[in-house]
Motif scaffolding. Structure first.
Motif, PDB file in Angstrom:
ATOM      1  N   UNK A  76       0.698  -1.339  -0.547  1.00 52.96           N
ATOM      2  CA  UNK A  76      -0.305  -0.366   0.021  1.00 52.96           C
ATOM      3  C   UNK A  76       1.211   1.268   0.330  1.00 52.96           C
ATOM      4  N   UNK A  77       0.792   1.820  -1.317  1.00 54.87           N
ATOM      5  CA  UNK A  77       1.705   3.053  -1.214  1.00 54.87           C
ATOM      6  C   UNK A  77       1.707   4.406  -0.952  1.00 54.87           C
ATOM      7  N   UNK A  78      -0.116   4.042  -0.302  1.00 49.85           N
ATOM      8  CA  UNK A  78      -0.726   5.615   0.239  1.00 49.85           C
ATOM      9  C   UNK A  78       0.187   5.428   1.743  1.00 49.85           C
ATOM     10  N   UNK A  79       1.163   4.583   1.899  1.00 47.98           N
ATOM     11  CA  UNK A  79       0.529   4.579   3.418  1.00 47.98           C
ATOM     12  C   UNK A  79       1.615   4.940   3.734  1.00 47.98           C
ATOM     13  N   UNK A  80       1.959   5.270   5.219  1.00 50.11           N
ATOM     14  CA  UNK A  80       3.989   5.466   5.244  1.00 50.11           C
ATOM     15  C   UNK A  80       4.468   4.129   5.670  1.00 50.11           C
ATOM     16  N   UNK A  81       5.823   4.075   5.285  1.00 52.23           N
ATOM     17  CA  UNK A  81       6.638   2.951   6.353  1.00 52.23           C
ATOM     18  C   UNK A  81       5.919   2.820   7.730  1.00 52.23           C
ATOM     19  N   UNK A  82       6.189   3.189   8.863  1.00 56.32           N
ATOM     20  CA  UNK A  82       5.022   3.662  10.020  1.00 56.32           C
ATOM     21  C   UNK A  82       4.027   2.604  10.052  1.00 56.32           C
ATOM     22  N   UNK A  83       2.957   3.129   9.724  1.00 53.16           N
ATOM     23  CA  UNK A  83       1.908   2.689   9.653  1.00 53.16           C
ATOM     24  C   UNK A  83       1.452   1.810   9.015  1.00 53.16           C
ATOM     25  N   UNK A  84       2.479   1.175   8.490  1.00 48.90           N
ATOM     26  CA  UNK A  84       2.779  -0.671   7.310  1.00 48.90           C
ATOM     27  C   UNK A  84       2.792  -1.036   8.928  1.00 48.90           C
ATOM     28  N   UNK A  85       4.182  -1.327   9.315  1.00 49.15           N
ATOM     29  CA  UNK A  85       4.518  -1.591  10.650  1.00 49.15           C
ATOM     30  C   UNK A  85       3.303  -1.293  11.947  1.00 49.15           C
ATOM     31  N   UNK A  86       2.501  -0.188  12.031  1.00 45.95           N
ATOM     32  CA  UNK A  86       1.207  -0.421  13.007  1.00 45.95           C
ATOM     33  C   UNK A  86       1.005  -1.422  13.082  1.00 45.95           C
ATOM     34  N   UNK A  87       0.392  -1.442  11.272  1.00 44.19           N
ATOM     35  CA  UNK A  87      -0.557  -2.075  10.686  1.00 44.19           C
ATOM     36  C   UNK A  87      -0.484  -3.391  10.670  1.00 44.19           C
ATOM     37  N   UNK A  88       0.930  -4.032  10.640  1.00 45.18           N
ATOM     38  CA  UNK A  88       1.709  -5.833  10.820  1.00 45.18           C
ATOM     39  C   UNK A  88       1.263  -5.310  12.029  1.00 45.18           C
ATOM     40  N   UNK A  89       1.440  -5.277  12.912  1.00 42.97           N
ATOM     41  CA  UNK A  89       1.427  -5.133  14.486  1.00 42.97           C
ATOM     42  C   UNK A  89       0.232  -5.744  15.183  1.00 42.97           C
TER      43      UNK A  89
END
Length: 215
Positions: A76-89
């Motif tokens: 998902x290129x619409x969100x930041x890398x931190x948001x990706x980590x947060x969603x992964x968690x």
């Protein structure tokens, strides 16, 4: 007919997952599993070939479903890398709490030091999902969101290690946290949100460059 076959296979895997969690892979016989599932041995062998094949099928089902979810997060290129980590968690902790039997099976298989083709297949399936988190971390470093000296391997070990300590050592975690961590209400209302919050605060502080600038 095809749906009936799929439903029957899923039913057998659901039962086998519970039996493996209760008795361990070595302690669970195909006869016990077939009896619990209400099917004959011939059907179990037809679908899975062997007890090893059944265990592999269980891992394939669980890990592939989760992989699709986290790959969508990572792409998902619409969100930041931190948001990706947060969603992964969020996705990972939700999956852990929704599949308690499978988590016990993972823990058993990762601690018996099994060798051979079966161990290699299981390790490979688990590592594919671990590598999805590492991809997100590498992306964050390349984007300049995460610190260049981020120890990606230790971040991965932290996420999975904290889960392992809390979920797989219930007597210790219950004494430490002050409530029964195996009680379903406590797990849903107390432990799950607390674990998510803790991991996100910890990782945010460690990963984000903005925290260095603030200091």
């Amino acid at each position: 007919m095809e749906k009936e076959k799929t439903d029957k296979k899923d039913h057998i895997m659901d039962v086998a997952e519970r039996v493996f969690a209760e008795h361990g892979f070595d302690g669970a016989s195909t006869r016990l599993i077939s009896g619990e599932a209400g099917v004959n041995m011939a059907m179990l062998n037809y679908y899975f070939g062997s007890k090893e094949g059944l265990l592999v099928a269980i891992f394939e089902r669980r890990t592939s479903n989760f992989r699709s979810l986290i790959q969508n997060i990572g792409s998902n290129d619409a969100i930041s890398s931190w948001q990706k980590v947060s969603e992964y968690v969020d996705a990972y902790i939700n999956r852990v709490f929704n599949n308690n039997c499978f988590q016990k099976v993972i823990h058993q298989e990762m601690t018996v030091r099994r060798t051979g083709e079966l161990a290699d297949k299981i390790t490979d399936m688990i590592m594919q999902n671990v590598l999805e988190l590492r991809k997100i971390l590498y992306e964050g470093i390349e984007r300049g969101e995460f610190k260049q000296d981020t120890d990606t391997e230790m971040v991965v070990a932290t996420v999975f290690g904290v889960k392992g300590q809390i979920i797989n050592s219930p007597h210790i975690s219950s004494e430490t946290l002050g409530y029964d961590t195996q009680d379903p209400v406590n797990m849903e209302e107390k432990l799950k949100p607390r674990l998510k919050n803790y991991l996100k605060k910890l990782l945010r502080s460690y990963l984000l460059i903005e925290n260095d600038n603030a200091n």
